[in-house]
Design a protein around this motif. Sequence first.
Motif, mmCIF file in Angstrom:
data_model
loop_
_atom_site.group_PDB
_atom_site.id
_atom_site.type_symbol
_atom_site.label_atom_id
_atom_site.label_comp_id
_atom_site.label_asym_id
_atom_site.label_seq_id
_atom_site.Cartn_x
_atom_site.Cartn_y
_atom_site.Cartn_z
ATOM 1 N N THR A 178 19.753 -8.529 2.594
ATOM 2 C CA THR A 178 18.928 -7.332 3.638
ATOM 3 C C THR A 178 16.794 -7.557 3.727
ATOM 4 O O THR A 178 16.450 -7.345 3.864
ATOM 5 C CB THR A 178 19.079 -6.367 3.480
ATOM 6 O OG1 THR A 178 19.123 -5.588 2.150
ATOM 7 C CG2 THR A 178 20.847 -6.087 4.139
ATOM 8 N N GLY A 179 16.791 -7.876 2.178
ATOM 9 C CA GLY A 179 15.933 -8.134 1.698
ATOM 10 C C GLY A 179 14.910 -6.998 1.551
ATOM 11 O O GLY A 179 13.839 -6.143 1.360
ATOM 12 N N PHE A 180 16.106 -5.700 1.733
ATOM 13 C CA PHE A 180 15.389 -4.116 1.488
ATOM 14 C C PHE A 180 14.414 -4.095 -0.066
ATOM 15 O O PHE A 180 13.807 -3.323 -0.670
ATOM 16 C CB PHE A 180 16.435 -3.197 1.916
ATOM 17 C CG PHE A 180 16.658 -2.621 3.394
ATOM 18 C CD1 PHE A 180 15.456 -2.907 3.991
ATOM 19 C CD2 PHE A 180 17.623 -2.950 3.282
ATOM 20 C CE1 PHE A 180 15.348 -2.737 5.543
ATOM 21 C CE2 PHE A 180 18.390 -2.829 5.088
ATOM 22 C CZ PHE A 180 16.859 -2.743 5.734
ATOM 23 N N GLY A 181 15.746 -4.507 -1.573
ATOM 24 C CA GLY A 181 15.383 -4.528 -2.306
ATOM 25 C C GLY A 181 13.756 -5.538 -3.022
ATOM 26 O O GLY A 181 13.274 -4.780 -3.815
ATOM 27 N N GLU A 182 13.248 -5.546 -1.993
ATOM 28 C CA GLU A 182 11.873 -6.633 -2.726
ATOM 29 C C GLU A 182 10.912 -5.882 -1.319
ATOM 30 O O GLU A 182 10.074 -6.766 -0.925
ATOM 31 C CB GLU A 182 12.070 -7.998 -2.689
ATOM 32 C CG GLU A 182 12.502 -8.484 -3.084
ATOM 33 C CD GLU A 182 14.230 -8.841 -2.821
ATOM 34 O OE1 GLU A 182 14.060 -8.549 -1.856
ATOM 35 O OE2 GLU A 182 15.110 -8.397 -4.196
ATOM 36 N N ASP A 183 11.138 -4.965 -0.358
ATOM 37 C CA ASP A 183 10.518 -5.101 0.747
ATOM 38 C C ASP A 183 9.720 -3.536 0.155
ATOM 39 O O ASP A 183 10.084 -2.901 0.091
ATOM 40 C CB ASP A 183 11.433 -4.063 1.774
ATOM 41 C CG ASP A 183 10.512 -3.614 3.097
ATOM 42 O OD1 ASP A 183 9.184 -3.858 2.249
ATOM 43 O OD2 ASP A 183 10.695 -3.920 3.830
ATOM 44 N N PRO A 184 8.283 -3.472 -0.064
ATOM 45 C CA PRO A 184 7.054 -3.046 -0.792
ATOM 46 C C PRO A 184 7.373 -1.323 -0.070
ATOM 47 O O PRO A 184 6.728 -0.239 -0.649
ATOM 48 C CB PRO A 184 6.130 -3.679 -0.978
ATOM 49 C CG PRO A 184 6.560 -4.261 0.618
ATOM 50 C CD PRO A 184 7.883 -4.979 0.024
ATOM 51 N N PHE A 185 7.449 -1.786 1.239
ATOM 52 C CA PHE A 185 7.571 -0.052 2.053
ATOM 53 C C PHE A 185 8.450 0.692 1.282
ATOM 54 O O PHE A 185 8.837 1.953 1.680
ATOM 55 C CB PHE A 185 7.528 -0.376 3.864
ATOM 56 C CG PHE A 185 6.478 -0.724 4.033
ATOM 57 C CD1 PHE A 185 5.261 0.243 4.265
ATOM 58 C CD2 PHE A 185 5.882 -2.057 4.129
ATOM 59 C CE1 PHE A 185 3.988 -0.195 5.107
ATOM 60 C CE2 PHE A 185 4.323 -2.254 4.519
ATOM 61 C CZ PHE A 185 3.094 -1.703 4.348
ATOM 62 N N VAL A 186 10.017 -0.200 2.091
ATOM 63 C CA VAL A 186 11.374 0.694 0.755
ATOM 64 C C VAL A 186 11.515 1.459 -0.382
ATOM 65 O O VAL A 186 11.267 2.106 -0.372
ATOM 66 C CB VAL A 186 12.721 -0.415 1.566
ATOM 67 C CG1 VAL A 186 13.859 0.290 1.038
ATOM 68 C CG2 VAL A 186 12.305 -0.367 2.638
ATOM 69 N N GLN A 187 10.651 0.534 -1.036
ATOM 70 C CA GLN A 187 10.803 0.253 -2.713
ATOM 71 C C GLN A 187 9.532 1.825 -2.893
ATOM 72 O O GLN A 187 9.721 3.250 -3.502
ATOM 73 C CB GLN A 187 9.778 -0.512 -3.686
ATOM 74 C CG GLN A 187 10.766 -1.733 -3.684
ATOM 75 C CD GLN A 187 12.061 -1.503 -4.363
ATOM 76 O OE1 GLN A 187 12.167 -0.614 -4.886
ATOM 77 N NE2 GLN A 187 13.207 -2.007 -3.494
ATOM 78 N N GLU A 188 8.870 2.551 -1.738
ATOM 79 C CA GLU A 188 7.711 3.234 -1.752
ATOM 80 C C GLU A 188 8.201 4.487 -1.694
ATOM 81 O O GLU A 188 8.173 5.361 -1.564
ATOM 82 C CB GLU A 188 6.472 2.925 -1.040
ATOM 83 C CG GLU A 188 5.404 4.451 -0.849
ATOM 84 C CD GLU A 188 4.404 3.778 -2.550
ATOM 85 O OE1 GLU A 188 4.176 5.088 -2.782
ATOM 86 O OE2 GLU A 188 4.947 3.218 -3.096
ATOM 87 N N ALA A 189 9.148 3.742 -0.351
ATOM 88 C CA ALA A 189 9.796 5.402 0.348
ATOM 89 C C ALA A 189 11.013 6.233 -0.778
ATOM 90 O O ALA A 189 11.627 7.147 -0.674
ATOM 91 C CB ALA A 189 10.627 4.956 1.407
ATOM 92 N N GLU A 190 11.364 4.870 -1.135
ATOM 93 C CA GLU A 190 11.902 5.553 -2.756
ATOM 94 C C GLU A 190 11.580 5.930 -3.577
ATOM 95 O O GLU A 190 12.165 7.308 -4.380
ATOM 96 C CB GLU A 190 12.892 4.224 -3.330
ATOM 97 C CG GLU A 190 14.406 3.317 -2.157
ATOM 98 C CD GLU A 190 15.193 4.182 -2.604
ATOM 99 O OE1 GLU A 190 15.743 4.448 -3.014
ATOM 100 O OE2 GLU A 190 15.714 4.820 -0.702
ATOM 101 N N LYS A 191 10.984 6.022 -4.189
ATOM 102 C CA LYS A 191 9.851 6.757 -5.226
ATOM 103 C C LYS A 191 9.503 8.109 -4.658
ATOM 104 O O LYS A 191 9.906 8.738 -5.213
ATOM 105 C CB LYS A 191 8.618 5.605 -5.525
ATOM 106 C CG LYS A 191 8.783 3.941 -6.040
ATOM 107 C CD LYS A 191 7.277 3.633 -7.053
ATOM 108 C CE LYS A 191 7.185 2.456 -7.065
ATOM 109 N NZ LYS A 191 6.358 1.801 -8.131
#
Length: 310
Positions: A178-191
């Motif tokens: 999926t690429g979600f693991g490296e997606d900066p927007f997804v990582q920011e939303a996770e934080k």
Amino acid sequence: MKSLRFLAAFVMAHSASAHPADQSEMRVRPTPHKLEIRLTFNILTLSRFVGIDTDGDMKISLEELKAAQAGIATYLNQHIHVEINRKKALLGTGVQFKPLWPDAEQTAPMTEPEYAARNMDVTFVQTIDGQVLEDFWLGFEIFEQTGPMQTIRGVYEQDGRIEEVPFSVQQPEYLYDTGFGEDPFVQEAEKKAKGGKPAMADEEPPARPAAMLAGASPYAEAGTAAPTGTAATLGGGMPVASVAAGAPAGNLAVKLAAPITPQVAPAASSTERWWFVRAVVLIILLVVGRKIQLNARNQAARPRRRSRPR
């Protein structure tokens, strides 16, 4: 009457040829915390999975079809294998069946020639808690029941992109990243979802006045004499009055006795400006990184089909 029957048989045969009995569909929609898989089979294919015609009259009624739904869901969960983030999983705990022909509730018992022309959606939803959906693997083990001519046209939909993946007895599996693991927007939303705050390692505590660091008396800072009975001393324990009286010009004690005006406001303003600049730069980098990532995905030419790691 005979002409009407002939016309109905012709229309049914034409419909069956437009939708081959051995062709099924699958639509997959991954999101960071949910995987939706919609499978579309005709009644003929579903009857190969489980016995639907329970009374043996060579017809399938809507009531028989509804009664077979639990068995169909169990069969698909057992014969379509799923791994999420390299761990074994199910298609989904929630499943929904939807007939795709008009007036389904008013359908009369269907005869065998109609089985291939009536399609039904079977939708599974899998929720991923506590982690991001990084990749998932699908492996079909239904071709023994359906026969080697069965094909499944898979369509993967993510972020407005569509990727088609065919499944067959020769190509029964597919691993999707999926690429979600490296997606900066997804990582920011996770934080943000976890309540995390960015670390401020570069921020330094405000500087304390030199007089406080030296342990000077507040009376010495104000340039006034200590009240009677007060032992105003410096850090070394020597009375302020005696040091100030005997110290030559330029001595540290004389400077400590002078009033100190703290410069708090300019320092705070400078710090706020600095963090604002850093925030703007971070936003720009995130936007540019996202565009580069999407362009790289769209221009990737390597095939994504590969075998599951053993």
